[in-house]
Design an enzyme around this catalytic site. Structure first.
Site, PDB file in Angstrom:
ATOM      1  N   ASN A  52     111.997  22.962  32.486  1.00 34.12           N
ATOM      2  CA  ASN A  52     111.747  22.788  30.822  1.00 34.12           C
ATOM      3  C   ASN A  52     112.930  21.912  30.310  1.00 34.12           C
ATOM      4  OD1 ASN A  52     111.047  22.951  28.277  1.00 34.12           O
ATOM      5  ND2 ASN A  52     111.184  25.188  28.035  1.00 34.12           N
ATOM      6  N   LYS A  90     113.041  20.859  27.397  1.00 33.85           N
ATOM      7  CA  LYS A  90     112.915  21.157  25.865  1.00 33.85           C
ATOM      8  C   LYS A  90     113.219  19.685  25.266  1.00 33.85           C
ATOM      9  CE  LYS A  90     114.268  25.737  26.717  1.00 33.85           C
ATOM     10  NZ  LYS A  90     114.910  27.004  26.200  1.00 33.85           N
ATOM     11  N   HIS A 147     105.465  29.308  24.763  1.00 33.19           N
ATOM     12  CA  HIS A 147     106.876  29.589  25.199  1.00 33.19           C
ATOM     13  C   HIS A 147     107.447  30.329  23.869  1.00 33.19           C
ATOM     14  CE1 HIS A 147     111.190  28.545  25.240  1.00 33.19           C
ATOM     15  NE2 HIS A 147     110.986  28.280  26.691  1.00 33.19           N
ATOM     16  N   GLU A 192     110.166  29.716  22.112  1.00 35.78           N
ATOM     17  CA  GLU A 192     110.549  28.889  21.117  1.00 35.78           C
ATOM     18  C   GLU A 192     109.469  28.540  20.089  1.00 35.78           C
ATOM     19  OE1 GLU A 192     112.872  26.313  23.524  1.00 35.78           O
ATOM     20  OE2 GLU A 192     114.290  28.087  23.814  1.00 35.78           O
ATOM     21  N   GLU A 216     109.372  35.786  30.526  1.00 33.44           N
ATOM     22  CA  GLU A 216     110.312  35.287  29.825  1.00 33.44           C
ATOM     23  C   GLU A 216     110.985  36.222  28.883  1.00 33.44           C
ATOM     24  OE1 GLU A 216     111.393  30.633  30.692  1.00 33.44           O
ATOM     25  OE2 GLU A 216     110.160  30.847  28.840  1.00 33.44           O
ATOM     26  N   GLY A 220     118.543  31.303  27.441  1.00 33.22           N
ATOM     27  CA  GLY A 220     119.616  30.659  26.851  1.00 33.22           C
ATOM     28  C   GLY A 220     120.818  31.501  26.493  1.00 33.22           C
ATOM     29  N   SER A 238     117.716  32.091  31.621  1.00 33.14           N
ATOM     30  CA  SER A 238     119.251  32.237  32.100  1.00 33.14           C
ATOM     31  C   SER A 238     119.202  32.083  33.579  1.00 33.14           C
ATOM     32  CB  SER A 238     119.961  33.518  31.587  1.00 33.14           C
ATOM     33  OG  SER A 238     120.238  33.037  30.048  1.00 33.14           O
ATOM     34  N   GLY A 252     115.239  26.591  31.927  1.00 33.68           N
ATOM     35  CA  GLY A 252     115.618  25.538  30.883  1.00 33.68           C
ATOM     36  C   GLY A 252     117.249  24.805  31.107  1.00 33.68           C
ATOM     37  N   GLY A 253     118.156  25.543  30.487  1.00 34.06           N
ATOM     38  CA  GLY A 253     119.448  24.817  30.489  1.00 34.06           C
ATOM     39  C   GLY A 253     119.859  24.274  31.727  1.00 34.06           C
TER      40      GLY A 253
HETATM   41  P1  PGA Z   1     117.126  29.038  29.713  1.00 36.13           P
HETATM   42  O1  PGA Z   1     115.653  28.684  29.241  1.00 36.13           O
HETATM   43  O2  PGA Z   1     116.967  28.819  31.482  1.00 36.13           O
HETATM   44  O3  PGA Z   1     117.915  28.008  29.210  1.00 36.13           O
HETATM   45  O4  PGA Z   1     117.310  30.495  29.605  1.00 36.13           O
HETATM   46  C1  PGA Z   1     114.307  28.964  30.048  1.00 36.13           C
HETATM   47  C2  PGA Z   1     113.129  28.788  28.938  1.00 36.13           C
HETATM   48  O5  PGA Z   1     113.376  28.468  27.697  1.00 36.13           O
HETATM   49  O6  PGA Z   1     112.171  28.350  29.671  1.00 36.13           O
END
Ligand code: PGA
Length: 249
Positions: free
Chosen positions: A9, A11, A94, A96, A166, A172, A212, A233-234
């Protein structure tokens, strides 16, 4: 055993040029893997990425779709538009989106139904906040999120639904639940799905873990019973880190 799957992802990161470079490199570095790979770039880059991926099994996904087919919804993108651009799936719900754009369970449900209608697979994101976990409400939150999001979805349509567990507080933050807690959440999710659709369908569903995930913990999380892959994500922004995560399976 369910097929393993790892999704990036991105983002609100990477321009069209950067996304094209990213998927080109990813394609080159993952030709031998049996893991299903998905990438969710910003919507602007889906189509260019698709063209770079011709001949590849890497799937592209949207990060979000609107719940309606078309209309006066400034700034939004429909399922049909995402599909036309080259997406095979969309993230839906998601945290967010839930937090910043008020994606309620009802809206998430409309998005899932709309994705199904348009032939897009949904990666349905669910998870508890830290406060909910503190109050031991994780199971009830997951149950509500799953059952409300899948309202009106038939058992034969579940092949087009992937669940991403999640925990909101793990996204994050470099914090992850214990492996026992992740296994417990995956088990609860399968129990909820079994109650709604029967054991066989539930057992065949793909459940991803997200929050994470990085190259230092992915090998261990990959061993957790009931987890079929990751939503990253990151750590997916760096191609070498993402490939290391894919290679955990
Ligand atoms: P992260 O994000 O791996 O940066 O924790 C995961 C996500 O938002 O799907």
């Amino acid at each position: 055993m369910n097929k393993k799957m790892v999704i990036a992802n991105l983002k609100m990161n990477k321009t069209i040029r950067e996304t094209k470079e990213y998927v080109t490199e990813l394609f080159a570095l993952t030709t031998n893997t049996c893991v299903a790979i998905g990438v969710c770039p910003p919507a602007t880059a889906i189509n260019s990425a698709k063209r770079k991926l011709s001949g590849s099994k890497i799937m592209l996904g949207a990060q979000n779709i609107h719940e309606k087919d078309k209309g006066a919804y400034t700034g939004e993108i429909s399922a049909e538009m995402a599909k036309e651009a080259g997406a095979e799936f969309s993230l839906i719900g998601h945290s967010e989106r839930r937090k910043y754009y008020n994606d309620t369970n009802n809206i998430v449900n409309s998005k899932v139904l709309n994705a199904l209608k348009n032939g897009l697979t949904s990666v349905l994101c669910i998870g508890e906040t830290l406060a909910e976990r503190g109050q031991e409400k994780t199971d009830i939150v997951l149950k509500t999120q799953v059952s409300e999001a899948l309202n009106g979805v038939y058992g034969n349509e579940l092949k087009n639904i992937i669940i991403a567990y999640e925990p909101v507080w793990a996204i994050g933050t470099k914090k992850i639940p214990s492996f026992k807690e992740i296994e417990g959440a995956a088990k609860s999710i399968r129990e909820i799905l079994a109650q709604l659709y029967g054991k066989e369908i539930s057992a065949g569903m793909t459940i991803l873990y997200g929050g994470s995930v990085d190259e230092s913990n992915s090998k261990d999380i990959a061993k957790i019973k009931g987890i079929d892959g990751f939503l990253v994500g990151g750590a997916s922004l760096d191609i070498k880190r993402f490939v290391a995560i894919i290679n955990s399976f």
